[in-house]
Motif scaffolding. Structure first.
Motif, PDB file in Angstrom:
ATOM      1  N   VAL A 281       0.907  -1.215   0.026  1.00  0.00           N
ATOM      2  CA  VAL A 281       0.067   0.017   0.041  1.00  0.00           C
ATOM      3  C   VAL A 281       0.901   1.097   0.237  1.00  0.00           C
ATOM      4  CG1 VAL A 281      -1.726   1.391   1.276  1.00  0.00           C
ATOM      5  CG2 VAL A 281      -1.836  -1.077   1.321  1.00  0.00           C
ATOM      6  N   ILE A 282       0.602   1.982  -1.039  1.00  0.00           N
ATOM      7  CA  ILE A 282       1.645   3.238  -1.154  1.00  0.00           C
ATOM      8  C   ILE A 282       0.674   4.694  -1.318  1.00  0.00           C
ATOM      9  CG2 ILE A 282       3.131   4.639  -2.244  1.00  0.00           C
ATOM     10  CD1 ILE A 282       4.419   1.945  -3.392  1.00  0.00           C
ATOM     11  N   ILE A 283       0.806   5.302  -0.140  1.00  0.00           N
ATOM     12  CA  ILE A 283      -0.032   6.427   0.041  1.00  0.00           C
ATOM     13  C   ILE A 283       0.806   7.835  -0.066  1.00  0.00           C
ATOM     14  CG2 ILE A 283      -0.166   6.495   2.392  1.00  0.00           C
ATOM     15  CD1 ILE A 283      -2.757   7.682   2.155  1.00  0.00           C
ATOM     16  N   ASP A 284       0.524   8.981  -1.085  1.00  0.00           N
ATOM     17  CA  ASP A 284       1.055  10.083  -1.173  1.00  0.00           C
ATOM     18  C   ASP A 284       0.165  11.029  -0.521  1.00  0.00           C
ATOM     19  OD1 ASP A 284       2.008  12.642  -1.746  1.00  0.00           O
ATOM     20  OD2 ASP A 284       2.790  11.629  -3.604  1.00  0.00           O
ATOM     21  N   VAL A 285       0.767  11.649   0.729  1.00  0.00           N
ATOM     22  CA  VAL A 285      -0.129  12.597   1.610  1.00  0.00           C
ATOM     23  C   VAL A 285       0.572  14.009   1.588  1.00  0.00           C
ATOM     24  CG1 VAL A 285      -1.147  12.841   3.777  1.00  0.00           C
ATOM     25  CG2 VAL A 285      -0.934  10.659   3.012  1.00  0.00           C
ATOM     26  N   ALA A 286      -0.270  14.906   0.982  1.00  0.00           N
ATOM     27  CA  ALA A 286       0.209  16.486   0.807  1.00  0.00           C
ATOM     28  C   ALA A 286       0.100  16.921   2.192  1.00  0.00           C
ATOM     29  CB  ALA A 286      -0.431  17.184  -0.024  1.00  0.00           C
ATOM     30  N   HIS A 287      -1.004  16.531   2.906  1.00  0.00           N
ATOM     31  CA  HIS A 287      -1.464  17.281   4.159  1.00  0.00           C
ATOM     32  C   HIS A 287      -2.196  16.258   5.189  1.00  0.00           C
ATOM     33  CE1 HIS A 287      -3.515  19.796   7.371  1.00  0.00           C
ATOM     34  NE2 HIS A 287      -2.432  20.815   6.807  1.00  0.00           N
TER      35      HIS A 287
ATOM     36  N   GLY B 244       1.829  14.903  11.475  1.00  0.00           N
ATOM     37  CA  GLY B 244       1.195  16.026  12.168  1.00  0.00           C
ATOM     38  C   GLY B 244       1.843  17.494  11.623  1.00  0.00           C
ATOM     39  N   THR B 245       1.940  18.516  12.561  1.00  0.00           N
ATOM     40  CA  THR B 245       2.079  19.741  11.935  1.00  0.00           C
ATOM     41  C   THR B 245       3.838  19.725  11.212  1.00  0.00           C
ATOM     42  OG1 THR B 245       0.994  20.817  13.816  1.00  0.00           O
ATOM     43  CG2 THR B 245       2.694  22.169  13.067  1.00  0.00           C
TER      44      THR B 245
ATOM     45  N   ALA C 180       6.690  20.275   6.321  1.00  0.00           N
ATOM     46  CA  ALA C 180       7.866  19.885   5.283  1.00  0.00           C
ATOM     47  C   ALA C 180       7.072  19.549   3.746  1.00  0.00           C
ATOM     48  CB  ALA C 180       8.533  18.560   5.774  1.00  0.00           C
ATOM     49  N   GLY C 181       5.797  19.727   3.619  1.00  0.00           N
ATOM     50  CA  GLY C 181       5.297  19.475   2.534  1.00  0.00           C
ATOM     51  C   GLY C 181       4.833  17.773   2.174  1.00  0.00           C
ATOM     52  N   GLY C 182       4.503  17.311   3.365  1.00  0.00           N
ATOM     53  CA  GLY C 182       4.049  16.018   3.279  1.00  0.00           C
ATOM     54  C   GLY C 182       5.093  14.960   2.842  1.00  0.00           C
ATOM     55  N   GLY C 183       4.518  13.802   2.433  1.00  0.00           N
ATOM     56  CA  GLY C 183       5.561  12.695   1.966  1.00  0.00           C
ATOM     57  C   GLY C 183       4.669  11.457   1.609  1.00  0.00           C
ATOM     58  N   VAL C 184       5.569  10.412   1.523  1.00  0.00           N
ATOM     59  CA  VAL C 184       4.942   9.014   1.141  1.00  0.00           C
ATOM     60  C   VAL C 184       5.090   8.117   2.202  1.00  0.00           C
ATOM     61  CG1 VAL C 184       5.098   7.188  -0.774  1.00  0.00           C
ATOM     62  CG2 VAL C 184       4.979   9.459  -1.125  1.00  0.00           C
ATOM     63  N   TYR C 185       4.030   7.296   2.532  1.00  0.00           N
ATOM     64  CA  TYR C 185       4.173   6.260   3.517  1.00  0.00           C
ATOM     65  C   TYR C 185       3.950   4.941   2.364  1.00  0.00           C
ATOM     66  CZ  TYR C 185       4.764   8.143   7.984  1.00  0.00           C
ATOM     67  OH  TYR C 185       5.351   8.716   9.151  1.00  0.00           O
ATOM     68  N   ALA C 186       4.595   3.614   2.639  1.00  0.00           N
ATOM     69  CA  ALA C 186       4.340   2.577   2.024  1.00  0.00           C
ATOM     70  C   ALA C 186       4.323   1.463   3.118  1.00  0.00           C
ATOM     71  CB  ALA C 186       5.345   2.226   1.213  1.00  0.00           C
TER      72      ALA C 186
ATOM     73  N   PHE D 137       8.957   8.162   3.193  1.00  0.00           N
ATOM     74  CA  PHE D 137       9.708   8.965   2.385  1.00  0.00           C
ATOM     75  C   PHE D 137       9.342  10.443   2.562  1.00  0.00           C
ATOM     76  CE2 PHE D 137       9.432   4.830   0.390  1.00  0.00           C
ATOM     77  CZ  PHE D 137      10.576   4.451   0.634  1.00  0.00           C
ATOM     78  N   PRO D 138      10.012  11.513   2.948  1.00  0.00           N
ATOM     79  CA  PRO D 138       9.718  12.776   2.952  1.00  0.00           C
ATOM     80  C   PRO D 138       9.712  13.459   1.518  1.00  0.00           C
ATOM     81  CG  PRO D 138      11.907  12.739   3.721  1.00  0.00           C
ATOM     82  CD  PRO D 138      11.360  11.295   3.545  1.00  0.00           C
ATOM     83  N   ARG D 139       8.978  14.590   1.352  1.00  0.00           N
ATOM     84  CA  ARG D 139       8.783  15.188   0.033  1.00  0.00           C
ATOM     85  C   ARG D 139      10.208  15.567  -0.309  1.00  0.00           C
ATOM     86  NH1 ARG D 139       4.856  14.039  -2.215  1.00  0.00           N
ATOM     87  NH2 ARG D 139       3.444  14.885  -0.640  1.00  0.00           N
ATOM     88  N   GLY D 140      10.698  15.459  -1.383  1.00  0.00           N
ATOM     89  CA  GLY D 140      11.799  15.657  -2.079  1.00  0.00           C
ATOM     90  C   GLY D 140      12.870  14.491  -2.068  1.00  0.00           C
ATOM     91  N   SER D 141      12.639  13.510  -1.339  1.00  0.00           N
ATOM     92  CA  SER D 141      13.413  12.244  -0.922  1.00  0.00           C
ATOM     93  C   SER D 141      12.645  11.032  -1.524  1.00  0.00           C
ATOM     94  CB  SER D 141      13.910  12.239   0.418  1.00  0.00           C
ATOM     95  OG  SER D 141      14.678  13.388   0.471  1.00  0.00           O
ATOM     96  N   ILE D 142      11.835  11.075  -2.496  1.00  0.00           N
ATOM     97  CA  ILE D 142      10.899  10.123  -2.846  1.00  0.00           C
ATOM     98  C   ILE D 142      11.554   9.407  -4.022  1.00  0.00           C
ATOM     99  CG2 ILE D 142       8.415   9.256  -3.608  1.00  0.00           C
ATOM    100  CD1 ILE D 142       7.630  11.998  -2.134  1.00  0.00           C
ATOM    101  N   PRO D 143      11.920   8.235  -3.939  1.00  0.00           N
ATOM    102  CA  PRO D 143      12.436   7.312  -5.028  1.00  0.00           C
ATOM    103  C   PRO D 143      11.629   7.392  -6.079  1.00  0.00           C
ATOM    104  CG  PRO D 143      12.891   6.220  -2.890  1.00  0.00           C
ATOM    105  CD  PRO D 143      11.834   7.221  -2.570  1.00  0.00           C
ATOM    106  N   SER D 144      11.936   7.303  -7.361  1.00  0.00           N
ATOM    107  CA  SER D 144      11.115   7.725  -8.616  1.00  0.00           C
ATOM    108  C   SER D 144      10.182   6.413  -8.595  1.00  0.00           C
ATOM    109  CB  SER D 144      12.096   7.630 -10.042  1.00  0.00           C
ATOM    110  OG  SER D 144      13.133   6.597 -10.115  1.00  0.00           O
ATOM    111  N   ASP D 145      10.625   5.080  -8.295  1.00  0.00           N
ATOM    112  CA  ASP D 145       9.910   3.933  -8.319  1.00  0.00           C
ATOM    113  C   ASP D 145       8.686   3.968  -7.405  1.00  0.00           C
ATOM    114  OD1 ASP D 145      12.050   3.453  -6.527  1.00  0.00           O
ATOM    115  OD2 ASP D 145      10.674   1.130  -6.210  1.00  0.00           O
ATOM    116  N   VAL D 146       8.831   4.532  -6.313  1.00  0.00           N
ATOM    117  CA  VAL D 146       7.669   4.589  -5.465  1.00  0.00           C
ATOM    118  C   VAL D 146       6.553   5.373  -6.051  1.00  0.00           C
ATOM    119  CG1 VAL D 146       7.053   5.616  -3.270  1.00  0.00           C
ATOM    120  CG2 VAL D 146       9.203   4.628  -3.535  1.00  0.00           C
TER     121      VAL D 146
END
Length: 466
Positions: free
Chosen positions: A100-106, A191-192, A197-203, A216-225
């Motif tokens: 399960v991969i979710i990209d969350v902006a906020h 949270g805050t 930091a602009g959110g990020g991705v959880y897998a 993976f924090p925003r700006g450090s997300i591997p391309s395959d993710v």
């Protein structure tokens, strides 16, 4: 190397999780909300919340969607003496494993009284388990990832994760239903700080043997993710890895994805006195009911949500039997090698069974066998004819033994290979001669040189030259 040996070698590689993940569900493709059910009854965690159905949530503007984002909000306008309006969504789809991969902006901020979570759960709780991927309460700063189960499940510190192991008993009857919990030990994971930091991705990589959670924090997300060919084996250390004294395959079944934001209740209300009581001077329920503006940041903005399966099943599949249609020839017609075969290097590829009974090419160097992912290799269809196997990658490793020196020459085209050039002519497979004079197909490149040396020595002895 006879076929039996080759098949054993293939099984060993296929059970290490090399097979590529396949996209099963893209929740942003189409109507996001049609893929979920809205919770309309009381909160089972006893929160001070009023969950809204889809119609009411739409009218109150608690749900919003565009072609590339979804918002899940709570009421931040009115005083709500009967609980703050919010939504809880449960996926209609049920899963037995997957990535399960979710990209969350906020996500909801670190707000006193708020209890947001993105998680999975089975209908017979706790016996079918619960996996908390993103969760926290009140002014919490770091994400807490937790498993809740029935009896007989615990985890250990396997030194395979970067987070901090807080509790080891997953059974809800122990440790006041805290569950087995790993807290992120650094970074903007919740949270805050996560939002700033602009959110990020959880897998969350859930297999029959373990559950791993990556951040993976925003700006450090591997391309395959963010692509459609994710490869967890290349992502480094997860923030949480749950394994040990727990049969994952039986403890977690029939899982559905859940989003919710509740308030107070069994967790946020229970730990209210740790910091929020002094900050607010109120009880949790009083604070949530009478301070709507405090919850303007208690919303989710989702960029992407995808679920993958490894070949349609677990990412650690049991080896399947060889397809009945696969029968390497015992005798292959001889012919002179084509001119294109006179190059100084070639590549061979063997095959591994996938979880669906199909086959996948194996890596073609000793380094690849130990570390390379399989995501770059194209899967063949289930139970295929030999001619349908995918060709080798276009950039093979160098092998010093020239193709023309291979014992007995190279077989030519035949109906066995669909009437066209055989795989070894196109750089896809190799072949070799067994001691009894028969031919086997698919010897891994890393074994070819050893085999060639052995065969030359054998022929020299047979000819009385050594």
């Amino acid at each position: 190397m006879h076929f039996t040996t080759l098949f054993t070698y293939a099984i060993a590689a296929s059970t290490t999780g090399w097979a590529a993940y396949v996209l099963e569900d893209d929740y942003m493709d189409g109507d996001f909300f049609s893929k979920f059910s809205f919770w309309e009854t009381e909160d089972p965690t006893h929160g001070f919340v009023a969950y809204q159905n889809q119609s009411a949530a739409t009218e109150q503007k608690l749900i919003e969607s565009t072609s590339n984002q979804v918002n899940l909000l709570v009421d931040s306008t009115y005083k709500t003496p009967n609980g703050r309006p919010s939504v809880r969504l449960t996926s209609n789809k049920i899963y037995q494993s997957g990535l399960v991969i979710i990209d969350v902006a906020h996500m909801p901020g670190s707000i006193c009284g708020a209890w947001p979570a993105f998680w999975t759960v089975g209908p017979d709780w706790p016996n079918q388990g619960e996996i908390d991927i993103i969760e926290g309460v009140n002014d919490q700063a770091m994400n807490k990832m937790t498993l809740h189960t029935g009896p007989g499940c615990s985890i250990g510190n396997n030194n395979a994760f970067s987070g901090s192991l807080e509790t080891t008993t997953c059974d809800v009857s122990g440790e006041s239903n805290v569950g087995c919990q790993i807290e992120a030990s650094g970074g903007a994971t919740y949270g805050t700080s996560f939002n700033a930091a602009g959110g990020g991705v959880y897998a969350m990589d859930w297999t029959s043997k373990s559950i791993a959670i990556y951040f993976f924090p925003r700006g450090s997300i591997p391309s395959d993710v963010t692509g459609n060919s994710p490869n967890p084996s290349s992502w480094g250390q997860p923030v949480a890895h749950f394994s040990g004294g727990c049969d994952i395959s039986s403890a977690f079944t029939n899982q559905q994805l859940v989003f919710d934001t509740t308030f107070c209740g069994d967790w946020a209300g229970k730990v209210w006195g740790e910091s929020c009581a002094a900050k607010t001077g109120k009880t949790c329920e009083e604070w949530v009911a009478n301070n709507p503006k405090e919850f303007k940041e208690a919303y989710w903005t989702i960029n992407s949500l995808k679920v993958y399966q490894n070949g349609g099943g677990s990412s650690e599949p049991e080896p399947s039997a060889a397809p009945s249609s696969y029968a390497p020839p015992n005798s292959v017609p001889q012919s002179a090698p084509p001119s294109s075969a006179g190059q100084s290097s070639f590549q061979t590829v063997s095959v591994a069974p996938s979880s669906t009974g199909g086959w996948l090419p194996l890596p073609t160097s000793s380094d690849a066998v130990s570390s390379a992912p399989m995501s770059s290799y194209a899967p063949a269809p289930s139970n295929p004819a030999v001619s349908s196997y995918a060709p080798a990658p276009s950039s093979p490793p160098e092998v010093s033994t020239p193709a023309e020196s291979s014992p007995g020459g190279w077989p030519g085209a035949s109906p066995t290979w669909g009437g066209g050039p055989p795989p070894w002519e196109s750089g896809g497979w190799g072949q070799h001669e067994n001691r009894d004079g028969s031919y086997a197909v698919g010897i891994p490149a890393q074994h070819y040189r050893q085999h060639a040396r052995h065969l030359r020595a054998h022929k020299m002895r047979r000819a009385g030259m050594h």
